[in-house]
Scaffold this motif. Structure first.
Motif, PDB file in Angstrom:
ATOM      1  N   GLU A   1       0.830  -1.205   0.000  1.00 27.00           N
ATOM      2  CA  GLU A   1       0.000   0.000   0.000  1.00 27.00           C
ATOM      3  C   GLU A   1       0.861   1.250   0.000  1.00 27.00           C
ATOM      4  OE1 GLU A   1      -2.334   1.544  -1.164  1.00 27.00           O
ATOM      5  OE2 GLU A   1      -3.992   0.600  -0.076  1.00 27.00           O
ATOM      6  N   TYR A   2       0.296   2.294  -0.474  1.00 27.63           N
ATOM      7  CA  TYR A   2       0.879   3.627  -0.589  1.00 27.63           C
ATOM      8  C   TYR A   2       2.108   3.660  -1.497  1.00 27.63           C
ATOM      9  CZ  TYR A   2      -2.038   6.705   2.127  1.00 27.63           C
ATOM     10  OH  TYR A   2      -3.074   7.501   2.532  1.00 27.63           O
ATOM     11  N   LEU A   3       1.966   4.395  -2.585  1.00 26.51           N
ATOM     12  CA  LEU A   3       3.030   4.517  -3.578  1.00 26.51           C
ATOM     13  C   LEU A   3       3.643   5.902  -3.502  1.00 26.51           C
ATOM     14  CD1 LEU A   3       4.438   3.041  -5.938  1.00 26.51           C
ATOM     15  CD2 LEU A   3       2.775   4.105  -7.455  1.00 26.51           C
TER      16      LEU A   3
ATOM     17  N   ARG B   1     -16.764  12.394   0.194  1.00 28.06           N
ATOM     18  CA  ARG B   1     -16.274  12.241   1.558  1.00 28.06           C
ATOM     19  C   ARG B   1     -14.969  11.445   1.619  1.00 28.06           C
ATOM     20  NH1 ARG B   1     -20.752  13.255   5.007  1.00 28.06           N
ATOM     21  NH2 ARG B   1     -21.828  14.973   3.983  1.00 28.06           N
ATOM     22  N   SER B   2     -14.127  11.800   2.591  1.00 30.79           N
ATOM     23  CA  SER B   2     -12.931  11.000   2.874  1.00 30.79           C
ATOM     24  C   SER B   2     -13.324   9.941   3.891  1.00 30.79           C
ATOM     25  CB  SER B   2     -11.812  11.878   3.451  1.00 30.79           C
ATOM     26  OG  SER B   2     -10.812  11.053   4.042  1.00 30.79           O
ATOM     27  N   ILE B   3     -13.405   8.711   3.430  1.00 37.05           N
ATOM     28  CA  ILE B   3     -13.832   7.615   4.306  1.00 37.05           C
ATOM     29  C   ILE B   3     -12.767   7.333   5.364  1.00 37.05           C
ATOM     30  CG2 ILE B   3     -14.524   5.181   4.355  1.00 37.05           C
ATOM     31  CD1 ILE B   3     -16.514   7.157   3.039  1.00 37.05           C
ATOM     32  N   PHE B   4     -11.502   7.484   5.005  1.00 37.49           N
ATOM     33  CA  PHE B   4     -10.405   7.217   5.937  1.00 37.49           C
ATOM     34  C   PHE B   4     -10.552   8.072   7.196  1.00 37.49           C
ATOM     35  CE2 PHE B   4      -6.011   8.256   7.378  1.00 37.49           C
ATOM     36  CZ  PHE B   4      -5.557   6.978   7.660  1.00 37.49           C
ATOM     37  N   TYR B   5     -10.715   9.373   7.026  1.00 38.12           N
ATOM     38  CA  TYR B   5     -10.836  10.263   8.187  1.00 38.12           C
ATOM     39  C   TYR B   5     -12.196  10.112   8.873  1.00 38.12           C
ATOM     40  CZ  TYR B   5      -6.427  12.559   7.029  1.00 38.12           C
ATOM     41  OH  TYR B   5      -5.102  12.827   6.789  1.00 38.12           O
ATOM     42  N   THR B   6     -13.219   9.799   8.104  1.00 41.66           N
ATOM     43  CA  THR B   6     -14.543   9.571   8.698  1.00 41.66           C
ATOM     44  C   THR B   6     -14.491   8.382   9.656  1.00 41.66           C
ATOM     45  OG1 THR B   6     -15.630  10.440   6.714  1.00 41.66           O
ATOM     46  CG2 THR B   6     -16.974   9.094   8.191  1.00 41.66           C
TER      47      THR B   6
ATOM     48  N   TRP C   1     -13.575   0.482   0.313  1.00 35.73           N
ATOM     49  CA  TRP C   1     -14.050   1.867   0.342  1.00 35.73           C
ATOM     50  C   TRP C   1     -13.067   2.720  -0.438  1.00 35.73           C
ATOM     51  CZ3 TRP C   1     -15.258  -1.344   4.395  1.00 35.73           C
ATOM     52  CH2 TRP C   1     -16.564  -1.292   4.897  1.00 35.73           C
ATOM     53  N   ASN C   2     -13.559   3.811  -0.983  1.00 35.05           N
ATOM     54  CA  ASN C   2     -12.717   4.662  -1.817  1.00 35.05           C
ATOM     55  C   ASN C   2     -11.518   5.184  -1.027  1.00 35.05           C
ATOM     56  OD1 ASN C   2     -12.023   5.903  -4.213  1.00 35.05           O
ATOM     57  ND2 ASN C   2     -13.127   7.782  -3.727  1.00 35.05           N
ATOM     58  N   ALA C   3     -10.351   5.162  -1.667  1.00 34.30           N
ATOM     59  CA  ALA C   3      -9.110   5.560  -1.006  1.00 34.30           C
ATOM     60  C   ALA C   3      -9.069   7.067  -0.770  1.00 34.30           C
ATOM     61  CB  ALA C   3      -7.918   5.149  -1.855  1.00 34.30           C
ATOM     62  N   THR C   4      -8.330   7.442   0.258  1.00 33.29           N
ATOM     63  CA  THR C   4      -7.975   8.846   0.487  1.00 33.29           C
ATOM     64  C   THR C   4      -6.454   8.929   0.458  1.00 33.29           C
ATOM     65  OG1 THR C   4      -9.892   9.273   1.892  1.00 33.29           O
ATOM     66  CG2 THR C   4      -8.036  10.797   2.086  1.00 33.29           C
ATOM     67  N   ASN C   5      -5.918   9.704  -0.458  1.00 38.45           N
ATOM     68  CA  ASN C   5      -4.463   9.882  -0.502  1.00 38.45           C
ATOM     69  C   ASN C   5      -4.074  10.840   0.621  1.00 38.45           C
ATOM     70  OD1 ASN C   5      -4.332   8.247  -2.851  1.00 38.45           O
ATOM     71  ND2 ASN C   5      -4.939  10.008  -4.085  1.00 38.45           N
TER      72      ASN C   5
ATOM     73  N   THR D   1      -7.732   2.592   4.012  1.00 33.49           N
ATOM     74  CA  THR D   1      -9.099   3.054   4.231  1.00 33.49           C
ATOM     75  C   THR D   1     -10.016   1.900   4.620  1.00 33.49           C
ATOM     76  OG1 THR D   1      -8.845   4.929   2.734  1.00 33.49           O
ATOM     77  CG2 THR D   1     -11.085   4.158   3.136  1.00 33.49           C
ATOM     78  N   THR D   2      -9.907   0.780   3.924  1.00 34.94           N
ATOM     79  CA  THR D   2     -10.777  -0.370   4.212  1.00 34.94           C
ATOM     80  C   THR D   2     -10.478  -0.967   5.583  1.00 34.94           C
ATOM     81  OG1 THR D   2     -10.976  -0.838   1.839  1.00 34.94           O
ATOM     82  CG2 THR D   2     -11.530  -2.622   3.354  1.00 34.94           C
ATOM     83  N   ALA D   3      -9.177  -1.068   5.937  1.00 30.29           N
ATOM     84  CA  ALA D   3      -8.801  -1.619   7.243  1.00 30.29           C
ATOM     85  C   ALA D   3      -9.308  -0.744   8.383  1.00 30.29           C
ATOM     86  CB  ALA D   3      -7.281  -1.771   7.329  1.00 30.29           C
ATOM     87  N   VAL D   4      -9.127   0.578   8.262  1.00 28.72           N
ATOM     88  CA  VAL D   4      -9.577   1.504   9.305  1.00 28.72           C
ATOM     89  C   VAL D   4     -11.105   1.479   9.411  1.00 28.72           C
ATOM     90  CG1 VAL D   4      -9.747   3.971   9.886  1.00 28.72           C
ATOM     91  CG2 VAL D   4      -7.562   3.004   9.181  1.00 28.72           C
TER      92      VAL D   4
END
Length: 596
Positions: free
Chosen positions: A286-288, A494-499, A538-542, A579-582
């Motif tokens: 993850e994360y490039l 929406r940023s799902i990661f921060y949500t 869920w949609n990623a948040t960079n 995002t999915t893990a969180v």
């Protein structure tokens, strides 16, 4: 030699300009001025060479030969739709691309009165092999430009051939479609292997002669090629992600009055997605960024958030790769330079680790009590990994980072038996000072919610009354002043990661009876359920940013474009895994608070 060097430089400039106007799609758009300058450069080079070599010199035989070689490449460049090209044709074309480089070898040969024909032949062959290797490599990474300019490119040619041989009736509309087939079909891997073989041949022809600088050039490019080859799994993963990630929302709501069945269904989909993404060695990609894709830092992060949620066998496989890569702590990816954040997550993912690991970790503490990502003493080694100039400063990356320190603080509190009290007192003093200031409290992340989440996890175990009150105030404020987080890369959705992180903060405060935030909690849960895709993701948040090494305060930088290269950018969450893990972690936390 000096005159020959100057002539060589002028020839080089002429060829660069020549290639530029050959690359033009429409001949009517050719820059006449560039054509004229190219000819001027070539004529000036010829004047210098005439002073070195008489008109009767054999050098001019070589000059004519190399000119013809170079001219021959122009025809193939324009044969964009060429149906068939055999290996010999392509290698001749690639070798001829370096015609004027070979002319330099010819010039030295003539100046030495042609005493060593063996060396001349061997070094010319060495350069031809090198040129073929470089052409193969360039074709792989010039797909977008060559597709746009309708120039011959072996990678594009091979993809077309692959589609035809496999009866795949697909029109290649853009370079993304070509790159997809390039990596999924194995063509890219095959071309890289061939390029490496030609570099081996290049060294073979040159090794018996005193050309150490030339051997260094060959070895330097070999390292680059091997690095790309080692990263092919990353490229493959990225292409697969682009192709396979769902863009269709799932229908998670089963019973409008009872969310539990919907949440269980959603979590199971998320589990399936994460399990499918796990690699055979137990890691996750993850994360490039410029450093490539992370496996160790990412695996530690995902393991922590998914522990007791995804199957135990998958968690154990992840722990095994973390244990295997300790040297003595952990880095962004396997065998990479140790850093504090990757070590934090490896230790959190492992749950149990020897005291010696914690002893190593606390030694990274700065004088101010906080923890940096990289220690001052690691700067010299960091330069090697970053390939930055010696004069580059790393004050931004070696200062104490509150986002890193928040994770470290939680980790140290969870392992108090291993930690001397003085280390904890120092980090608490750092947190008090910095949480009271107006400075940004997240260096590597685009929102302070990331740091606040880790402080909410640590909250129950904090004995420092002053710090506890400061954190409580900030956490309550984050709930009372909550505004939806926007994702800058997806038209302000929406940023799902921060949500999901905010949901966890709300749940922590609710479980501590600090605030009654059930309405907000339910709204956030419903939002997460409604935003899940059919594939369980869920949609990623960079969300992770990479300030330049000298940047002390990220607020100084106004814009953070998403990019896989460079600094002052946001890295790419290409696999949707963070995002999915969180998110499944936060939904699971909700079920623990409200089982029914």
């Amino acid at each position: 030699m000096e005159a020959l060097n100057i002539a060589g430089f002028l020839c080089y400039k002429a060829i660069v300009l020549r290639d530029d106007y050959i690359d033009k799609i429409n001949p009517d758009n050719i820059d006449i001025e560039k054509v004229a300058i190219s000819r001027i450069f070539l004529n000036q080079a010829k004047k210098i060479l005439l002073e070195l070599f008489s008109e009767e010199s054999t050098f001019w035989v070589f000059w004519q030969k190399r000119n013809l070689e170079l001219d021959s490449t122009e025809e193939l460049d324009k044969l964009y739709q060429l149906e068939n090209i055999d290996r010999e044709q392509y290698e001749t074309f690639a070798s001829n691309k370096s015609a004027f480089a070979k002319l330099a070898i010819d010039g030295l040969h003539v100046l030495s009165q042609e005493k060593n024909k063996e060396a001349h032949n061997a070094l010319t062959k060495s350069h031809s092999e090198f040129s073929i290797a470089m052409q193969l490599f360039d074709d792989l990474f010039d797909v977008e430009e060559d597709f746009k300019n309708k120039q011959f490119n072996l990678a594009i040619h091979n993809v077309r051939k692959f589609l035809k041989e496999n009866s795949l009736d697909e029109v290649l509309r853009d370079s993304n479609e070509i790159e997809k087939h390039l990596f999924l079909s194995g063509i890219a891997n095959e071309m890289l292997q061939k390029a490496l073989l030609h570099l081996e041949n290049s060294e073979f022809f040159a090794k018996d002669f005193k050309v150490t600088k030339w051997i260094e050039v060959i070895n330097f490019n070999r390292k680059i090629f091997k690095g790309v080859l080692n990263q092919k799994e990353v490229y493959l993963e990225i292409i697969k992600a682009k192709v396979r990630h769902s863009e269709i929302k799932a229908n998670n709501f089963i019973d409008g009055h009872n969310l539990a069945p919907s949440i269980h269904k959603s979590i199971q989909k998320g589990i399936d997605f994460i399990v499918k993404k796990q690699r055979t060695d137990g890691s996750w990609f993850e994360y490039l960024s410029s450093a490539g894709a992370s496996d160790i830092w990412a695996t530690g992060f995902i393991t922590f958030f998914c522990n007791n949620i995804i199957p135990k066998d998958n968690i154990q496989k992840a722990k095994n790769i973390l244990l295997k890569d300790a040297h003595p702590l952990w880095g962004y990816k396997q065998s990479y330079l140790n850093d504090t954040d990757s070590s934090n997550f490896a230790l959190l993912g492992l749950e149990a680790a020897p005291k010696s690991k914690f002893d190593r970790l606390v030694q990274r503490q700065n004088i101010d009590g906080g923890f940096p990502t990289y220690a001052e003493k690691e700067i010299k080694e960091l330069r090697k990994y970053m390939k930055y100039p010696k004069e580059s400063k790393y004050i931004g990356w070696t200062q104490s980072h509150l986002c890193v320190s928040a994770v470290t603080y939680y980790l140290l509190l969870c392992n108090k038996n291993y930690i001397e009290e003085d280390y904890i007192k120092k980090i608490e003093a750092f947190l008090v000072e910095n949480l009271n200031s107006k400075n940004e409290i997240a260096y590597w992340w685009t929102n302070e919610t990331y740091s606040l989440f880790w402080l909410s996890l640590a909250f129950r175990q904090i004995n420092n009354f002053e710090l506890k009150n400061i954190i409580k105030t900030k956490l309550v404020s984050s709930v009372n002043n909550y505004k939806p987080f926007l994702n800058p890369d997806t038209n302000n959705t929406r940023s799902i990661f921060y949500t999901a992180l905010q949901l966890n903060i709300c749940i922590a405060l609710k479980s501590l009876n600090i605030i009654n935030s059930k309405t907000l909690i339910l709204d956030l849960v419903k939002e997460l359920l409604s935003e899940q895709y059919m594939d369980g993701s869920w949609n990623a948040t960079n969300a992770m940013r990479l300030p330049d090494t000298e940047v002390l305060n990220p607020l100084e930088i106004r814009e953070w474009p998403a990019s896989e290269q460079g600094c002052n950018v946001r890295a790419i969450e290409f696999n949707r895994l963070f995002t999915t893990a969180v998110t499944i972690n936060s939904l699971n936390s909700f079920l623990n608070l409200y089982p029914k």
